[in-house]
Design a protein around this motif. Structure first.
Motif, PDB file in Angstrom:
ATOM      1  N   THR A 266       0.948  -1.295  -0.062  1.00 51.36           N
ATOM      2  CA  THR A 266       0.134  -0.035   0.073  1.00 51.36           C
ATOM      3  C   THR A 266       0.808   1.300  -0.014  1.00 51.36           C
ATOM      4  O   THR A 266       0.584   2.186  -0.833  1.00 51.36           O
ATOM      5  CB  THR A 266      -0.894  -0.153   1.090  1.00 51.36           C
ATOM      6  N   PHE A 308       1.002   6.905   9.456  1.00 47.96           N
ATOM      7  CA  PHE A 308      -0.268   6.212   8.874  1.00 47.96           C
ATOM      8  C   PHE A 308      -0.522   4.790   9.303  1.00 47.96           C
ATOM      9  O   PHE A 308      -1.348   4.529   9.397  1.00 47.96           O
ATOM     10  CB  PHE A 308      -0.362   6.715   7.352  1.00 47.96           C
ATOM     11  N   TRP A 312      -3.549   3.055  11.184  1.00 55.26           N
ATOM     12  CA  TRP A 312      -4.168   1.907  10.426  1.00 55.26           C
ATOM     13  C   TRP A 312      -4.194   0.676  11.164  1.00 55.26           C
ATOM     14  O   TRP A 312      -5.289  -0.055  11.063  1.00 55.26           O
ATOM     15  CB  TRP A 312      -3.605   1.971   9.030  1.00 55.26           C
ATOM     16  N   ARG A 313      -3.113   0.399  11.827  1.00 56.30           N
ATOM     17  CA  ARG A 313      -2.896  -1.126  12.225  1.00 56.30           C
ATOM     18  C   ARG A 313      -3.649  -1.213  13.512  1.00 56.30           C
ATOM     19  O   ARG A 313      -3.812  -2.429  14.034  1.00 56.30           O
ATOM     20  CB  ARG A 313      -1.459  -1.235  12.401  1.00 56.30           C
ATOM     21  N   GLY A 319      -3.236  -3.816   5.142  1.00 53.27           N
ATOM     22  CA  GLY A 319      -3.423  -2.555   4.579  1.00 53.27           C
ATOM     23  C   GLY A 319      -4.409  -2.647   3.356  1.00 53.27           C
ATOM     24  O   GLY A 319      -4.756  -3.897   3.063  1.00 53.27           O
TER      25      GLY A 319
END
Length: 334
Positions: A266, A308, A312-313, A319
């Protein structure tokens, strides 16, 4: 699990190196004699080699089936072709071709994988004796004149593109061989560091003795000693991270390295669409930036990528593109 986390961290470092190199290519920054140019020069060809070797290690550790590996290759090939419409130096469609080679070696022993890598390097050297490496290239603008024709695309993909199958597929087979070793043991980690350092140093000598660029350690053209140098430097980075990982964890920075490494597909696409897109919108893809400015922008983008990934995680296991690839190629495990 420490070895997997260390490999994720290595993948993020490889990504950062590729960001700096690709930003310089896209911004048409003329290499200079300053320290920033020298630093980016040192990463050129090495970061991408580490990226491919890590992919091979992943294949070696995961024990994927041939059919699944081929489906992932198809996914990456299509994604890479789309990406090429924006950035000619895309590596994803090359990855797909490496996976085709890797699929043929899935059942091979480590010795068979090393021999396969040597065979690929040998075929590459033979091809350089027979064919014209400069064909299709306009080196003054770094453009490939007939890339979107079938003969030009095949020539670029197999022989003289940015990351051609001959000899870059050797990195994948080498990674597969490394992935089948006992990476968690101190003995293997020390071997990676020592043998890798020795290989990287040994690769420098032919260029000192002979002026032929093909015998140098630059990635263009990718000669046998470039493969030796790229493998050596990659082994040193991987070995050091595996060995030092417990100390890195105690420093509290492990998550900032592993989170982006786990969504590197990603982030790779994002650094082209978003990172280069910002430079394009600002009108800076015209050679007006210095190497120092590119270095600052690239490091800033890598830090933002890590931030980011951490956010996100916290909510998602994979991803966006990683999840899409898994859904498309392996629905039973989606």
């Amino acid at each position: 699990m420490q070895r997997f986390e260390a490999l994720d961290a290595a993948r993020f470092l490889a990504y950062c190196g590729m960001v700096l190199v690709n930003f310089r290519i896209a911004a048409q920054v003329v290499p200079g004699q300053d320290w920033a140019s020298g630093f980016i020069d040192a990463l050129e060809g090495r970061a991408a080699a580490l990226f491919v070797i890590l992919a091979g290690i992943g294949v070696g550790l995961a024990r994927l089936s041939v059919s699944l590996l081929l489906r992932r290759a198809a996914f990456l090939f299509v994604l890479g072709l789309i990406n090429m419409t924006v950035f000619d130096a895309d590596i994803l469609h090359f990855y797909a071709l490496y996976f085709l080679i890797g699929a043929a070696f899935l059942a091979s022993s480590p010795r068979g994988l090393w021999l396969g890598a040597l065979g690929i390097v040998g075929l590459s050297a033979l091809a350089h004796l027979i064919f014209d490496y400069d064909r299709g290239w306009d080196w003054s603008t770094l453009t490939y004149t007939d890339l979107w024709t079938l003969p030009g695309f095949l020539r670029n993909a197999v022989f003289n593109g940015w990351h051609p199958v001959l000899p870059w597929a050797a990195f994948l087979l080498i990674g597969m061989a490394i992935g089948r070793s006992q990476l968690h043991t101190i003995c293997i980690q020390h071997r990676l560091i020592m043998w890798g350092f020795g290989a990287a140093v040994l690769a420098l000598f032919p260029r000192i003795l002979v002026s032929d660029p093909y015998l140098g350690t630059a990635s263009i053209p990718p000669g046998p000693f470039y493969i030796l140098a790229g493998t050596g430097s990659s082994c040193v980075v991987i070995g050091l991270l595996l060995k030092l990982w417990p100390r890195i964890q105690r420093l509290g920075i492990a998550a900032a390295l592993t989170a982006p490494g786990r969504i590197s597909l990603t982030l790779y696409v994002a650094h082209i669409l978003i990172g280069m897109g910002i430079l394009d919108e600002a009108g800076l893809l015209n050679g007006s930036l210095s190497a120092v400015q590119i270095l600052g922008y690239g490091v800033g983008f890598c830090v933002a990528s890590s931030g980011f990934a951490l956010v996100w995680r916290r909510r998602f296991h994979r991803g966006p593109l990683e999840a899409l690839m898994r859904f498309v190629t392996d629905r039973s495990r989606a």
